[in-house]
Design a protein around this motif. Structure first.
Motif, PDB file in Angstrom:
ATOM      1  N   LEU A 153       0.821  -1.218   0.000  1.00 13.87           N
ATOM      2  CA  LEU A 153       0.000   0.000   0.000  1.00 13.87           C
ATOM      3  C   LEU A 153       0.856   1.269   0.000  1.00 13.87           C
ATOM      4  N   SER A 154       1.983   1.227   0.711  1.00 18.09           N
ATOM      5  CA  SER A 154       2.849   2.410   0.727  1.00 18.09           C
ATOM      6  C   SER A 154       3.439   2.663  -0.657  1.00 18.09           C
ATOM      7  N   TRP A 155       3.793   1.602  -1.359  1.00 16.40           N
ATOM      8  CA  TRP A 155       4.359   1.779  -2.699  1.00 16.40           C
ATOM      9  C   TRP A 155       3.290   2.154  -3.719  1.00 16.40           C
ATOM     10  N   VAL A 156       2.063   1.691  -3.534  1.00 16.45           N
ATOM     11  CA  VAL A 156       0.961   2.140  -4.387  1.00 16.45           C
ATOM     12  C   VAL A 156       0.746   3.640  -4.190  1.00 16.45           C
ATOM     13  N   ALA A 157       0.796   4.089  -2.930  1.00 18.31           N
ATOM     14  CA  ALA A 157       0.660   5.523  -2.637  1.00 18.31           C
ATOM     15  C   ALA A 157       1.793   6.310  -3.288  1.00 18.31           C
ATOM     16  N   ALA A 158       3.023   5.805  -3.212  1.00 17.06           N
ATOM     17  CA  ALA A 158       4.163   6.493  -3.832  1.00 17.06           C
ATOM     18  C   ALA A 158       3.974   6.574  -5.348  1.00 17.06           C
ATOM     19  N   PHE A 159       3.565   5.480  -5.960  1.00 16.32           N
ATOM     20  CA  PHE A 159       3.313   5.465  -7.403  1.00 16.32           C
ATOM     21  C   PHE A 159       2.250   6.495  -7.760  1.00 16.32           C
ATOM     22  N   TYR A 160       1.175   6.521  -6.989  1.00 21.23           N
ATOM     23  CA  TYR A 160       0.076   7.440  -7.278  1.00 21.23           C
ATOM     24  C   TYR A 160       0.511   8.899  -7.156  1.00 21.23           C
ATOM     25  N   VAL A 161       1.229   9.220  -6.091  1.00 26.00           N
ATOM     26  CA  VAL A 161       1.666  10.607  -5.881  1.00 26.00           C
ATOM     27  C   VAL A 161       2.627  11.041  -6.985  1.00 26.00           C
ATOM     28  N   VAL A 162       3.611  10.208  -7.289  1.00 27.14           N
ATOM     29  CA  VAL A 162       4.571  10.554  -8.345  1.00 27.14           C
ATOM     30  C   VAL A 162       3.857  10.681  -9.689  1.00 27.14           C
ATOM     31  N   ASP A 163       2.961   9.745  -9.991  1.00 31.54           N
ATOM     32  CA  ASP A 163       2.248   9.796 -11.260  1.00 31.54           C
ATOM     33  C   ASP A 163       1.368  11.039 -11.340  1.00 31.54           C
ATOM     34  N   ASP A 164       0.764  11.417 -10.237  1.00 34.89           N
ATOM     35  CA  ASP A 164      -0.076  12.612 -10.212  1.00 34.89           C
ATOM     36  C   ASP A 164       0.760  13.884 -10.398  1.00 34.89           C
ATOM     37  N   LEU A 165       1.802  14.041  -9.592  1.00 36.43           N
ATOM     38  CA  LEU A 165       2.566  15.287  -9.591  1.00 36.43           C
ATOM     39  C   LEU A 165       3.489  15.451 -10.789  1.00 36.43           C
ATOM     40  N   TRP A 166       4.099  14.375 -11.243  1.00 36.81           N
ATOM     41  CA  TRP A 166       5.082  14.491 -12.316  1.00 36.81           C
ATOM     42  C   TRP A 166       4.543  14.126 -13.695  1.00 36.81           C
ATOM     43  N   PHE A 167       3.533  13.237 -13.736  1.00 38.12           N
ATOM     44  CA  PHE A 167       3.064  12.735 -15.031  1.00 38.12           C
ATOM     45  C   PHE A 167       1.577  12.989 -15.273  1.00 38.12           C
ATOM     46  N   HIS A 168       0.924  13.728 -14.382  1.00 36.61           N
ATOM     47  CA  HIS A 168      -0.497  14.089 -14.531  1.00 36.61           C
ATOM     48  C   HIS A 168      -1.377  12.864 -14.769  1.00 36.61           C
ATOM     49  N   HIS A 169      -1.143  11.832 -14.017  1.00 33.66           N
ATOM     50  CA  HIS A 169      -1.909  10.563 -14.022  1.00 33.66           C
ATOM     51  C   HIS A 169      -1.796   9.772 -15.327  1.00 33.66           C
ATOM     52  N   ALA A 170      -0.768  10.005 -16.105  1.00 28.73           N
ATOM     53  CA  ALA A 170      -0.630   9.291 -17.377  1.00 28.73           C
ATOM     54  C   ALA A 170      -0.558   7.779 -17.167  1.00 28.73           C
ATOM     55  N   HIS A 171       0.193   7.333 -16.179  1.00 25.57           N
ATOM     56  CA  HIS A 171       0.362   5.898 -15.964  1.00 25.57           C
ATOM     57  C   HIS A 171      -0.883   5.267 -15.348  1.00 25.57           C
ATOM     58  N   VAL A 172      -1.572   6.006 -14.491  1.00 26.78           N
ATOM     59  CA  VAL A 172      -2.824   5.495 -13.922  1.00 26.78           C
ATOM     60  C   VAL A 172      -3.851   5.322 -15.036  1.00 26.78           C
ATOM     61  N   ARG A 173      -3.928   6.300 -15.956  1.00 24.51           N
ATOM     62  CA  ARG A 173      -4.859   6.180 -17.080  1.00 24.51           C
ATOM     63  C   ARG A 173      -4.507   4.984 -17.964  1.00 24.51           C
ATOM     64  N   MET A 174      -3.205   4.775 -18.222  1.00 25.16           N
ATOM     65  CA  MET A 174      -2.797   3.616 -19.026  1.00 25.16           C
ATOM     66  C   MET A 174      -3.180   2.316 -18.336  1.00 25.16           C
ATOM     67  N   LEU A 175      -2.978   2.259 -17.022  1.00 26.36           N
ATOM     68  CA  LEU A 175      -3.325   1.058 -16.260  1.00 26.36           C
ATOM     69  C   LEU A 175      -4.827   0.807 -16.301  1.00 26.36           C
ATOM     70  N   LEU A 176      -5.608   1.851 -16.112  1.00 23.13           N
ATOM     71  CA  LEU A 176      -7.071   1.693 -16.160  1.00 23.13           C
ATOM     72  C   LEU A 176      -7.539   1.290 -17.556  1.00 23.13           C
ATOM     73  N   ASN A 177      -6.924   1.826 -18.604  1.00 19.75           N
ATOM     74  CA  ASN A 177      -7.280   1.420 -19.972  1.00 19.75           C
ATOM     75  C   ASN A 177      -6.932  -0.045 -20.195  1.00 19.75           C
ATOM     76  N   ALA A 178      -5.797  -0.476 -19.702  1.00 22.01           N
ATOM     77  CA  ALA A 178      -5.410  -1.888 -19.864  1.00 22.01           C
ATOM     78  C   ALA A 178      -6.378  -2.798 -19.117  1.00 22.01           C
ATOM     79  N   VAL A 179      -6.796  -2.407 -17.933  1.00 22.24           N
ATOM     80  CA  VAL A 179      -7.766  -3.208 -17.184  1.00 22.24           C
ATOM     81  C   VAL A 179      -9.088  -3.244 -17.933  1.00 22.24           C
TER      82      VAL A 179
END
Length: 186
Positions: A153-179
């Motif tokens: 959970l801590s690493w999921v939080a780190a991934f989310y924060v970094v993706d939000d602040l540095w990549f504007h949720h690009a990786h979260v969107r890719m993950l959700l599209n793949a799912v």
């Protein structure tokens, strides 16, 4: 309580979160003229925020030890003052406020992020954490039995924060599209 290894692993995640937040500000220590264009010093403070996060994640436990005595016993009862949520929250808020004034506040910010991560890792077990007053526990599992969940959970939080602040949720969107593609109509 999470194990020592779990606190170290969550500490790296806390450090990454702290460095991402400090780096996203872009002008830490602007009173001293340190910003993204100043090169090495700016990145030094990001690295220090990361390392302070790692140290802060174990701090509530090692701050209890009487380092000045030969026996190295605890000078304070476990999970009392050093695990107090208000203290760690105050350090986080104060260092956040001072980030624009002095870049060394990034160290305090990272340390506080690690300390709060430690409290979050200890919260699910029966002993609990004194966030505001007496200890409060989520009573989800006993000490050390679900470290993988806490670390994950801590690493999921780190991934989310970094993706939000540095990549504007690009990786979260890719993950959700793949799912969506994988679970879509057959």
């Amino acid at each position: 309580m999470a194990s020592s290894k779990a606190h170290h692993a969550t500490g790296w995640a806390a450090g990454i979160i702290a460095a991402a937040i400090v780096g996203h500000m872009g002008n830490i220590g602007s009173a001293q003229g340190i910003d993204k264009t100043s090169g090495g010093m700016y990145y030094l403070y990001l690295a220090l925020a990361l390392l302070a996060g790692v140290a802060g994640a174990t701090a509530p436990d090692w701050l209890e030890v009487a380092w000045w005595s030969k026996r190295r016993k605890l000078w304070i009862t476990h999970r009392t003052l050093t695990h107090w949520g208000i203290g760690w929250g105050a350090l986080l808020a104060l260092s956040w406020h001072l980030l624009r004034e002095h870049p060394a506040a990034a160290v305090g910010f990272g340390f506080a992020c690690g300390g709060i991560m430690h409290l979050l890792a200890d919260w699910p077990n029966p002993l609990g954490v004194p966030w505001i007053g007496p200890r409060h526990s989520l009573n989800l599992w006993t000490s050390g039995t679900c470290d993988l969940i806490v670390v994950g959970l801590s690493w999921v939080a780190a991934f989310y924060v970094v993706d939000d602040l540095w990549f504007h949720h690009a990786h979260v969107r890719m993950l959700l599209n793949a799912v969506h593609v994988l679970t879509g109509p057959a």
